[in-house]
Design a protein around this motif. Structure first.
Motif, PDB file in Angstrom:
ATOM      1  N   VAL A 259      -5.905  65.489  65.663  1.00 12.00           N
ATOM      2  CA  VAL A 259      -6.156  64.152  65.179  1.00 12.00           C
ATOM      3  C   VAL A 259      -7.399  64.258  64.011  1.00 12.00           C
ATOM      4  O   VAL A 259      -8.002  65.206  63.956  1.00 12.00           O
ATOM      5  N   ASN A 260      -7.689  63.004  63.314  1.00 13.40           N
ATOM      6  CA  ASN A 260      -8.854  63.074  62.310  1.00 13.40           C
ATOM      7  C   ASN A 260      -9.923  62.877  62.927  1.00 13.40           C
ATOM      8  O   ASN A 260     -10.114  62.296  64.129  1.00 13.40           O
ATOM      9  N   ASN A 261     -11.127  63.538  62.587  1.00 12.08           N
ATOM     10  CA  ASN A 261     -12.519  63.336  62.873  1.00 12.08           C
ATOM     11  C   ASN A 261     -13.025  62.938  61.902  1.00 12.08           C
ATOM     12  O   ASN A 261     -13.641  63.596  60.627  1.00 12.08           O
ATOM     13  N   LYS A 262     -13.074  61.569  61.698  1.00 11.75           N
ATOM     14  CA  LYS A 262     -13.638  60.865  60.627  1.00 11.75           C
ATOM     15  C   LYS A 262     -15.030  61.110  60.147  1.00 11.75           C
ATOM     16  O   LYS A 262     -15.209  61.059  58.975  1.00 11.75           O
ATOM     17  N   GLU A 263     -15.956  61.214  61.289  1.00 15.64           N
ATOM     18  CA  GLU A 263     -17.402  61.549  60.773  1.00 15.64           C
ATOM     19  C   GLU A 263     -17.529  62.783  60.231  1.00 15.64           C
ATOM     20  O   GLU A 263     -18.328  62.996  59.313  1.00 15.64           O
ATOM     21  N   LYS A 264     -16.773  63.986  60.437  1.00 18.51           N
ATOM     22  CA  LYS A 264     -16.959  65.137  60.067  1.00 18.51           C
ATOM     23  C   LYS A 264     -16.013  65.553  58.894  1.00 18.51           C
ATOM     24  O   LYS A 264     -15.752  66.529  58.132  1.00 18.51           O
ATOM     25  N   ASN A 265     -14.777  64.375  58.767  1.00 20.27           N
ATOM     26  CA  ASN A 265     -13.904  64.720  57.863  1.00 20.27           C
ATOM     27  C   ASN A 265     -13.017  65.962  57.853  1.00 20.27           C
ATOM     28  O   ASN A 265     -12.633  66.858  57.034  1.00 20.27           O
TER      29      ASN A 265
ATOM     30  N   TYR B 264      -6.148  55.731  85.393  1.00 15.43           N
ATOM     31  CA  TYR B 264      -6.242  57.168  85.842  1.00 15.43           C
ATOM     32  C   TYR B 264      -6.804  57.876  84.351  1.00 15.43           C
ATOM     33  O   TYR B 264      -7.445  58.752  84.589  1.00 15.43           O
ATOM     34  N   MET B 265      -6.141  57.389  83.286  1.00 13.79           N
ATOM     35  CA  MET B 265      -6.573  58.252  82.207  1.00 13.79           C
ATOM     36  C   MET B 265      -8.105  58.198  81.863  1.00 13.79           C
ATOM     37  O   MET B 265      -9.074  58.855  81.306  1.00 13.79           O
ATOM     38  N   LYS B 266      -8.629  56.691  82.028  1.00 12.87           N
ATOM     39  CA  LYS B 266      -9.960  56.614  81.985  1.00 12.87           C
ATOM     40  C   LYS B 266     -10.863  57.336  82.775  1.00 12.87           C
ATOM     41  O   LYS B 266     -11.801  58.002  82.347  1.00 12.87           O
ATOM     42  N   GLU B 267     -10.420  57.406  84.249  1.00 12.27           N
ATOM     43  CA  GLU B 267     -11.097  58.260  85.065  1.00 12.27           C
ATOM     44  C   GLU B 267     -11.323  59.885  84.823  1.00 12.27           C
ATOM     45  O   GLU B 267     -12.118  60.666  85.102  1.00 12.27           O
ATOM     46  N   ASN B 268     -10.147  60.081  84.342  1.00 13.37           N
ATOM     47  CA  ASN B 268      -9.960  61.753  83.701  1.00 13.37           C
ATOM     48  C   ASN B 268     -10.404  61.846  82.209  1.00 13.37           C
ATOM     49  O   ASN B 268     -10.061  63.002  81.634  1.00 13.37           O
ATOM     50  N   ASN B 269     -11.196  61.036  81.785  1.00 10.99           N
ATOM     51  CA  ASN B 269     -11.645  61.185  80.322  1.00 10.99           C
ATOM     52  C   ASN B 269     -10.605  61.451  79.154  1.00 10.99           C
ATOM     53  O   ASN B 269     -10.898  62.489  78.160  1.00 10.99           O
ATOM     54  N   PHE B 270      -9.667  60.768  79.156  1.00 12.58           N
ATOM     55  CA  PHE B 270      -8.390  60.974  78.180  1.00 12.58           C
ATOM     56  C   PHE B 270      -9.152  60.147  77.098  1.00 12.58           C
ATOM     57  O   PHE B 270      -9.762  59.217  76.982  1.00 12.58           O
ATOM     58  N   LYS B 271      -8.843  60.687  75.821  1.00  8.64           N
ATOM     59  CA  LYS B 271      -9.166  59.952  74.710  1.00  8.64           C
ATOM     60  C   LYS B 271      -8.191  58.924  74.153  1.00  8.64           C
ATOM     61  O   LYS B 271      -8.412  57.710  73.701  1.00  8.64           O
ATOM     62  N   LEU B 272      -7.056  59.401  74.096  1.00 10.76           N
ATOM     63  CA  LEU B 272      -5.727  58.585  73.720  1.00 10.76           C
ATOM     64  C   LEU B 272      -4.448  58.608  74.572  1.00 10.76           C
ATOM     65  O   LEU B 272      -4.505  59.348  75.431  1.00 10.76           O
TER      66      LEU B 272
ATOM     67  N   GLN C 216      -2.817  54.144  72.179  1.00 11.06           N
ATOM     68  CA  GLN C 216      -3.888  53.338  72.843  1.00 11.06           C
ATOM     69  C   GLN C 216      -5.043  54.148  72.918  1.00 11.06           C
ATOM     70  O   GLN C 216      -5.088  55.260  73.371  1.00 11.06           O
ATOM     71  N   LEU C 217      -6.107  53.559  72.331  1.00 14.69           N
ATOM     72  CA  LEU C 217      -7.508  54.318  72.698  1.00 14.69           C
ATOM     73  C   LEU C 217      -7.800  54.090  73.988  1.00 14.69           C
ATOM     74  O   LEU C 217      -8.234  52.917  74.620  1.00 14.69           O
ATOM     75  N   ILE C 218      -8.208  55.027  74.628  1.00 13.62           N
ATOM     76  CA  ILE C 218      -8.703  54.863  76.045  1.00 13.62           C
ATOM     77  C   ILE C 218     -10.032  54.871  76.181  1.00 13.62           C
ATOM     78  O   ILE C 218     -11.057  55.775  75.638  1.00 13.62           O
ATOM     79  N   GLU C 219     -10.889  53.784  76.594  1.00 13.98           N
ATOM     80  CA  GLU C 219     -12.094  53.284  76.589  1.00 13.98           C
ATOM     81  C   GLU C 219     -12.986  54.320  77.190  1.00 13.98           C
ATOM     82  O   GLU C 219     -12.833  54.715  78.482  1.00 13.98           O
ATOM     83  N   THR C 220     -13.945  54.791  76.430  1.00 12.86           N
ATOM     84  CA  THR C 220     -14.979  55.549  77.063  1.00 12.86           C
ATOM     85  C   THR C 220     -16.390  55.067  76.275  1.00 12.86           C
ATOM     86  O   THR C 220     -16.415  54.420  75.329  1.00 12.86           O
TER      87      THR C 220
ATOM     88  N   ASN D 237     -15.731  50.101  68.753  1.00 16.71           N
ATOM     89  CA  ASN D 237     -15.335  49.786  67.386  1.00 16.71           C
ATOM     90  C   ASN D 237     -14.534  50.767  66.629  1.00 16.71           C
ATOM     91  O   ASN D 237     -14.719  50.923  65.333  1.00 16.71           O
ATOM     92  N   ILE D 238     -14.033  51.741  67.153  1.00 21.71           N
ATOM     93  CA  ILE D 238     -13.095  52.705  66.823  1.00 21.71           C
ATOM     94  C   ILE D 238     -11.623  52.209  66.993  1.00 21.71           C
ATOM     95  O   ILE D 238     -11.237  51.819  68.096  1.00 21.71           O
ATOM     96  N   ASP D 239     -10.792  52.374  66.181  1.00 19.64           N
ATOM     97  CA  ASP D 239      -9.286  52.196  65.948  1.00 19.64           C
ATOM     98  C   ASP D 239      -8.580  53.431  66.140  1.00 19.64           C
ATOM     99  O   ASP D 239      -9.006  54.443  65.752  1.00 19.64           O
ATOM    100  N   CYS D 240      -7.285  53.025  66.636  1.00 19.60           N
ATOM    101  CA  CYS D 240      -6.522  54.330  66.755  1.00 19.60           C
ATOM    102  C   CYS D 240      -6.047  55.051  65.373  1.00 19.60           C
ATOM    103  O   CYS D 240      -5.893  56.044  65.285  1.00 19.60           O
ATOM    104  N   LYS D 241      -6.145  54.065  64.389  1.00 23.88           N
ATOM    105  CA  LYS D 241      -5.760  54.499  63.089  1.00 23.88           C
ATOM    106  C   LYS D 241      -7.019  55.368  62.466  1.00 23.88           C
ATOM    107  O   LYS D 241      -6.755  56.045  61.463  1.00 23.88           O
ATOM    108  N   ASP D 242      -8.262  55.451  63.031  1.00 17.52           N
ATOM    109  CA  ASP D 242      -9.250  56.590  62.766  1.00 17.52           C
ATOM    110  C   ASP D 242      -8.998  57.727  63.214  1.00 17.52           C
ATOM    111  O   ASP D 242      -9.258  58.738  62.632  1.00 17.52           O
ATOM    112  N   PHE D 243      -7.990  57.880  64.066  1.00 17.23           N
ATOM    113  CA  PHE D 243      -7.516  59.169  64.727  1.00 17.23           C
ATOM    114  C   PHE D 243      -6.327  59.460  64.013  1.00 17.23           C
ATOM    115  O   PHE D 243      -6.133  60.833  63.828  1.00 17.23           O
ATOM    116  N   ILE D 244      -5.369  58.821  63.907  1.00 15.48           N
ATOM    117  CA  ILE D 244      -3.879  59.038  63.477  1.00 15.48           C
ATOM    118  C   ILE D 244      -3.721  58.542  62.344  1.00 15.48           C
ATOM    119  O   ILE D 244      -3.490  57.122  62.009  1.00 15.48           O
ATOM    120  N   SER D 245      -3.701  59.204  61.237  1.00 10.74           N
ATOM    121  CA  SER D 245      -3.174  58.721  59.701  1.00 10.74           C
ATOM    122  C   SER D 245      -1.765  58.711  59.541  1.00 10.74           C
ATOM    123  O   SER D 245      -0.984  59.638  59.930  1.00 10.74           O
TER     124      SER D 245
END
Length: 423
Positions: A96-102, A137-145, A394-398, A403-411
């Motif tokens: 995925v994109n790392n927007k902060e580090k480009n 389950y994904m929240k409890e196991n630290n999934f990002k997406l 879907q962005l799994i909340e952590t 304030n981050i959207d899925c499209k920040d990760f997937i162009s």
């Protein structure tokens, strides 16, 4: 104590009940023509940890049990699971994109699959509850997406549960191969060699893995295949499904001092017939020309040869036509000029390959003592020929995703999921 017709229980599928789960999936999906073996392969060929959630009924019509007693429920339940719904979470890592580090980075992703409910229980919230359980389950196991592929019929259903559509564009173009006679002194000797991909040799698999990893870091949503057993099982099988064929192209490096030859993989192609119908058109010379449709399942190129990517693709595709698709292409020698091939591929791959209309010199070959130069004519390019609206994320909340959207990760301009990895 309470008597009732049935009791619904949600849980992670006990491993001892896999056979019943396969039977359930086959019954639900058999109208679509999906075989039971398909689900068995999906499970047995995937070395990654996966979680299967089920809803099941405990039949208590003629049995009185204490519904507040978990042990009594489990004893009744373990004798026979009557599955009425299921959801499977495939554990994956994706680029995925790392927007902060480009840059491109890798994150954990829960792929949603095998979503199904028994016909008579649909519309009762069975699938919704299981999907909510999988999200937790994904929240409890630290999934990002989380990611899934949905038909248009169900896109609103998944949207209401938090998944958002990210488009996947596809391009297409047409190839036509020509062979022209050459004098022997004009022959170009290729220092390249076609070979079947080897899934038994660990070093050969690692060579594929390295090639794949470096090439796919320029895309978003693409599966990061860091498990060698995933290659040995899942990838090996999926390279052959959908009537696909595959080939690797190796460069030959000679060491004159040691009189040794070394082969390095520079690219590989996996491609198969497209489901769309073949067509017949009339060309400019009033001759009829048959167009056969193909879909790229996967094409990976060594980054040092990225400028030659399209040339390499044409070489590999021509080789497959000649020697592996000969059951489909029965007229390739007799009426070669009257065959055209419409190629569909992911749009981001199209951009990387820098495909342009014109004539490409593929290579020379010796055929029945006749020297031929193989050329291909590229035409009818459509950069964004069609769009797949089925991929949803879907962005799994952590704590760090406010304030981050899925499209920040997937162009969408870089969105590629190889058909090989579909779950």
């Amino acid at each position: 104590m309470e008597q009732q017709e049935h009791l619904v229980k949600e849980e992670i599928l006990p491993s001892a009940k896999l056979s019943e789960w396969f039977d359930f999936l086959f019954e639900v999906f058999k109208e679509k023509g999906t075989s039971k073996q398909y689900f068995i392969n999906h499970h047995e060929n995937d070395p990654n940890l996966n979680s299967i959630f089920i809803s099941s009924i405990i039949n208590t019509t003629n049995t009185i049990i204490d519904t507040n007693n978990d042990d009594e429920i489990d004893n009744q339940h373990n004798s026979k699971i009557n599955i009425i719904g299921t959801v499977k979470v495939f554990h994956r890592n994706i680029f995925v994109n790392n927007k902060e580090k480009n840059t491109i980075t890798i994150v954990t992703c829960g792929g949603i699959g095998e979503v199904s409910t028994k016909k008579e229980f649909r519309g009762k919230g069975i699938a919704s509850n299981l999907l909510k359980k999988s999200i937790q389950y994904m929240k409890e196991n630290n999934f990002k997406l989380s990611a899934l592929h949905a038909s248009k019929l169900y896109s609103n259903f998944y949207s209401n549960l938090g998944w958002k559509t990210i488009l996947a564009y596809h391009s297409c173009f047409t190839l036509q191969f020509l062979k022209n006679n050459l004098e022997n002194n004009n022959l170009i000797q290729l220092k390249e060699n076609f070979k079947d991909l080897d899934f038994e040799n660990e070093n050969k698999i690692k060579e594929m893995m390295d090639l794949y990893d470096l090439f796919c870091k320029q895309f978003n949503g693409t599966i990061a295949r860091d498990n060698i057993n995933y290659w040995r099982k899942w990838i090996k099988l999926e390279f052959t499904t959908h009537d696909c064929q595959s080939i690797g192209l190796y460069e030959i490096l000679e060491n004159n001092k040691q009189q040794e030859k070394k082969e390095n993989l520079i690219c590989y192609l996996v491609i198969g017939p497209n489901n769309s119908n073949n067509t017949i058109i009339e060309n400019e010379n009033n001759e009829f020309c048959k167009i056969k449709n193909f879909k790229v399942k996967e094409f990976i190129v060594k980054m040092e040869r990225i400028d030659d990517a399209f040339d390499l693709f044409c070489k590999c595709f021509y080789y497959l036509l000649r020697y592996k698709f000969n059951n489909l292409i029965t007229t390739i020698d007799n009426n070669f000029e009257n065959l055209k091939f419409n190629i569909s591929l992911p749009y981001p791959l199209f951009k990387v390959m820098d495909i342009k209309e014109g004539i490409i010199n593929c290579y020379t070959e010796n055929d029945n003592n006749q020297s031929n130069k193989v050329q291909c004519i590229v035409s009818d390019i459509k950069e964004k020929d069609n769009v797949d609206e089925g991929w949803m994320y879907q962005l799994i909340e952590t704590n760090d995703t406010n304030n981050i959207d899925c499209k920040d990760f997937i162009s969408e301009e870089k969105h590629v999921i190889w058909r090989t990895d579909h779950y």
